[in-house]
Motif scaffolding. Structure first.
Motif, mmCIF file in Angstrom:
data_model
loop_
_atom_site.group_PDB
_atom_site.id
_atom_site.type_symbol
_atom_site.label_atom_id
_atom_site.label_comp_id
_atom_site.label_asym_id
_atom_site.label_seq_id
_atom_site.Cartn_x
_atom_site.Cartn_y
_atom_site.Cartn_z
ATOM 1 N N PHE A 84 -1.245 -44.140 -1.179
ATOM 2 C CA PHE A 84 -0.930 -45.125 -0.146
ATOM 3 C C PHE A 84 -2.229 -45.758 0.316
ATOM 4 O O PHE A 84 -3.316 -45.219 0.094
ATOM 5 N N ILE A 85 -2.113 -46.931 0.927
ATOM 6 C CA ILE A 85 -3.266 -47.728 1.322
ATOM 7 C C ILE A 85 -3.150 -48.061 2.809
ATOM 8 O O ILE A 85 -2.087 -48.480 3.284
ATOM 9 N N VAL A 86 -4.265 -47.882 3.521
ATOM 10 C CA VAL A 86 -4.329 -48.218 4.938
ATOM 11 C C VAL A 86 -5.491 -49.179 5.150
ATOM 12 O O VAL A 86 -6.579 -48.979 4.615
ATOM 13 N N SER A 87 -5.257 -50.231 5.914
ATOM 14 C CA SER A 87 -6.324 -51.185 6.199
ATOM 15 C C SER A 87 -6.487 -51.337 7.715
ATOM 16 O O SER A 87 -5.531 -51.134 8.460
ATOM 17 N N PRO A 88 -7.691 -51.687 8.181
ATOM 18 C CA PRO A 88 -7.905 -51.847 9.620
ATOM 19 C C PRO A 88 -7.313 -53.133 10.176
ATOM 20 O O PRO A 88 -7.122 -53.263 11.388
ATOM 21 N N GLY A 89 -7.051 -54.098 9.292
ATOM 22 C CA GLY A 89 -6.465 -55.365 9.701
ATOM 23 C C GLY A 89 -5.576 -55.893 8.596
ATOM 24 O O GLY A 89 -5.375 -55.218 7.578
ATOM 25 N N LEU A 90 -5.054 -57.093 8.779
ATOM 26 C CA LEU A 90 -4.146 -57.665 7.788
ATOM 27 C C LEU A 90 -4.529 -59.108 7.497
ATOM 28 O O LEU A 90 -4.455 -59.973 8.369
ATOM 29 N N THR A 91 -4.951 -59.349 6.254
ATOM 30 C CA THR A 91 -5.165 -60.708 5.780
ATOM 31 C C THR A 91 -4.078 -61.042 4.772
ATOM 32 O O THR A 91 -3.485 -60.148 4.160
ATOM 33 N N LYS A 92 -3.830 -62.314 4.606
ATOM 34 C CA LYS A 92 -2.823 -62.727 3.628
ATOM 35 C C LYS A 92 -3.228 -62.295 2.221
ATOM 36 O O LYS A 92 -2.397 -61.850 1.423
ATOM 37 N N THR A 93 -4.521 -62.382 1.909
ATOM 38 C CA THR A 93 -5.007 -62.020 0.578
ATOM 39 C C THR A 93 -4.757 -60.550 0.265
ATOM 40 O O THR A 93 -4.216 -60.201 -0.783
ATOM 41 N N PRO A 107 -0.852 -51.767 6.921
ATOM 42 C CA PRO A 107 -1.904 -52.657 7.397
ATOM 43 C C PRO A 107 -2.140 -52.530 8.897
ATOM 44 O O PRO A 107 -1.206 -52.263 9.659
ATOM 45 N N GLY A 108 -3.374 -52.731 9.300
ATOM 46 C CA GLY A 108 -3.703 -52.673 10.715
ATOM 47 C C GLY A 108 -3.286 -53.931 11.451
ATOM 48 O O GLY A 108 -3.412 -55.042 10.938
ATOM 49 N N ILE A 109 -2.774 -53.733 12.663
ATOM 50 C CA ILE A 109 -2.412 -54.871 13.526
ATOM 51 C C ILE A 109 -2.902 -54.588 14.947
ATOM 52 O O ILE A 109 -3.065 -53.432 15.342
ATOM 53 N N ALA A 110 -3.153 -55.654 15.684
ATOM 54 C CA ALA A 110 -3.555 -55.511 17.085
ATOM 55 C C ALA A 110 -2.826 -56.490 17.987
ATOM 56 O O ALA A 110 -2.847 -56.342 19.201
ATOM 57 N N ASP A 120 6.082 -61.829 7.638
ATOM 58 C CA ASP A 120 6.171 -62.928 6.665
ATOM 59 C C ASP A 120 5.954 -62.428 5.233
ATOM 60 O O ASP A 120 6.467 -63.029 4.275
ATOM 61 N N LEU A 121 5.204 -61.330 5.094
ATOM 62 C CA LEU A 121 4.932 -60.754 3.777
ATOM 63 C C LEU A 121 5.964 -59.691 3.392
ATOM 64 O O LEU A 121 5.859 -59.076 2.332
ATOM 65 N N GLY A 122 6.927 -59.471 4.280
ATOM 66 C CA GLY A 122 7.951 -58.466 4.008
ATOM 67 C C GLY A 122 7.564 -57.070 4.465
ATOM 68 O O GLY A 122 8.211 -56.090 4.085
ATOM 69 N N LEU A 123 6.524 -56.958 5.279
ATOM 70 C CA LEU A 123 6.045 -55.662 5.758
ATOM 71 C C LEU A 123 6.611 -55.359 7.141
ATOM 72 O O LEU A 123 6.701 -56.255 7.983
ATOM 73 N N THR A 124 6.986 -54.107 7.368
ATOM 74 C CA THR A 124 7.525 -53.723 8.678
ATOM 75 C C THR A 124 6.900 -52.443 9.222
ATOM 76 O O THR A 124 7.288 -51.964 10.285
ATOM 77 N N ARG A 125 5.948 -51.892 8.506
ATOM 78 C CA ARG A 125 5.266 -50.671 8.951
ATOM 79 C C ARG A 125 3.790 -50.986 9.133
ATOM 80 O O ARG A 125 3.149 -51.524 8.226
ATOM 81 N N PHE A 126 3.252 -50.637 10.290
ATOM 82 C CA PHE A 126 1.910 -51.078 10.640
ATOM 83 C C PHE A 126 1.098 -49.970 11.298
ATOM 84 O O PHE A 126 1.634 -49.066 11.928
ATOM 85 N N LYS A 127 -0.218 -50.082 11.149
ATOM 86 C CA LYS A 127 -1.171 -49.240 11.864
ATOM 87 C C LYS A 127 -1.621 -50.016 13.104
ATOM 88 O O LYS A 127 -2.143 -51.126 12.984
ATOM 89 N N PHE A 128 -1.384 -49.473 14.292
ATOM 90 C CA PHE A 128 -1.859 -50.109 15.525
ATOM 91 C C PHE A 128 -3.281 -49.626 15.749
ATOM 92 O O PHE A 128 -3.516 -48.453 16.030
ATOM 93 N N PHE A 129 -4.235 -50.559 15.602
ATOM 94 C CA PHE A 129 -5.641 -50.158 15.571
ATOM 95 C C PHE A 129 -6.549 -51.206 16.184
ATOM 96 O O PHE A 129 -6.330 -52.398 15.947
ATOM 97 N N PRO A 130 -7.594 -50.779 16.923
ATOM 98 C CA PRO A 130 -7.821 -49.436 17.444
ATOM 99 C C PRO A 130 -6.935 -49.185 18.666
ATOM 100 O O PRO A 130 -6.963 -49.971 19.628
ATOM 101 N N ALA A 131 -6.165 -48.143 18.622
ATOM 102 C CA ALA A 131 -5.057 -47.962 19.557
ATOM 103 C C ALA A 131 -5.486 -47.925 21.023
ATOM 104 O O ALA A 131 -4.963 -48.687 21.847
#
Length: 203
Positions: A84-93, A107-110, A120-131
């Motif tokens: 699995f992959i975790v990112s601190p933020g979310l870019t379209k790329t 992906p990370g969201i704030a 918009d990318l079909g994602l519904t699970r997110f990392k809330f960061f930095p919480a």
């Protein structure tokens, strides 16, 4: 595995910054023995990809890569055995590359705009960061309200003492935490004990 299955393995996902490849297997073995199977190895050290390779050899471990910033890192992490992959933020790329790869992606969201970009990318699970730095529990509750299909893994500043409060939020499936594995040479007994306590945290 799906991202939901990864998030449901345990209430806490250890966030790991490991410099020494020799520490990889002992840490993974202790975490799995304590009941934490989803392990996030951050790409913050030169050894990270080799650490993922070593941890992936441990029975029961579901090893992912964190701090993934771009498609090249995503590809390298998957090649190293990340499940699995975790990112601190979310870019379209990065988002498009992750979706195309089929790998479970957190992906990370704030902000609300971040979540909308993910949807918009079909994602519904997110990392809330930095919480904690982003307003803590009140902020996440406020964000979760208009996005009722979204579920979250808050990470950043969460401690053993506060984790249960985060896990009590209905939209939270798990939390990310670095407290389970302290810095320095790994003490397998202490890590296993901390993992066992974390695995029993429920909201």
């Amino acid at each position: 595995m799906t991202i939901d299955e990864v998030m449901e393995l345990a209430p806490v996902v250890p966030v790991l910054v490991i410099d020494n490849i020799a520490d990889a297997r002992p840490i993974a073995e202790a975490l799995v023995a304590g009941g934490l199977r989803a392990l996030e190895v951050t790409l913050r050290t030169p050894a990270a990809l080799d650490v993922i390779r070593e941890m992936a050899k441990v029975d029961g471990a579901v090893v992912g890569a964190g701090t993934v910033l771009n498609p090249d890192q995503l590809e390298a992490a998957v090649d190293a055995g990340a499940r699995f992959i975790v990112s601190p933020g979310l870019t379209k790329t990065l988002g498009k590359a992750a979706v195309k790869s089929g790998v479970p992606f957190l992906p990370g969201i704030a902000t609300a705009a971040d979540i909308m970009r993910g949807l918009d990318l079909g994602l519904t699970r997110f990392k809330f960061f930095p919480a904690e730095a982003n307003g803590g529990i009140p902020a996440l509750k406020a964000l979760a309200a208009p996005f009722h299909t979204a579920r979250f893994c808050p990470t950043g500043g969460i401690t053993e003492a506060t984790a249960a409060d985060w896990l009590a939020i209905p939209a939270v499936k798990c939390v990310g935490g670095s407290w389970v594995v302290p810095k320095g040479a790994p003490d397998k007994a202490k890590i296993e004990a901390a993992a066992r306590a974390a695995a029993q945290l429920r909201g």
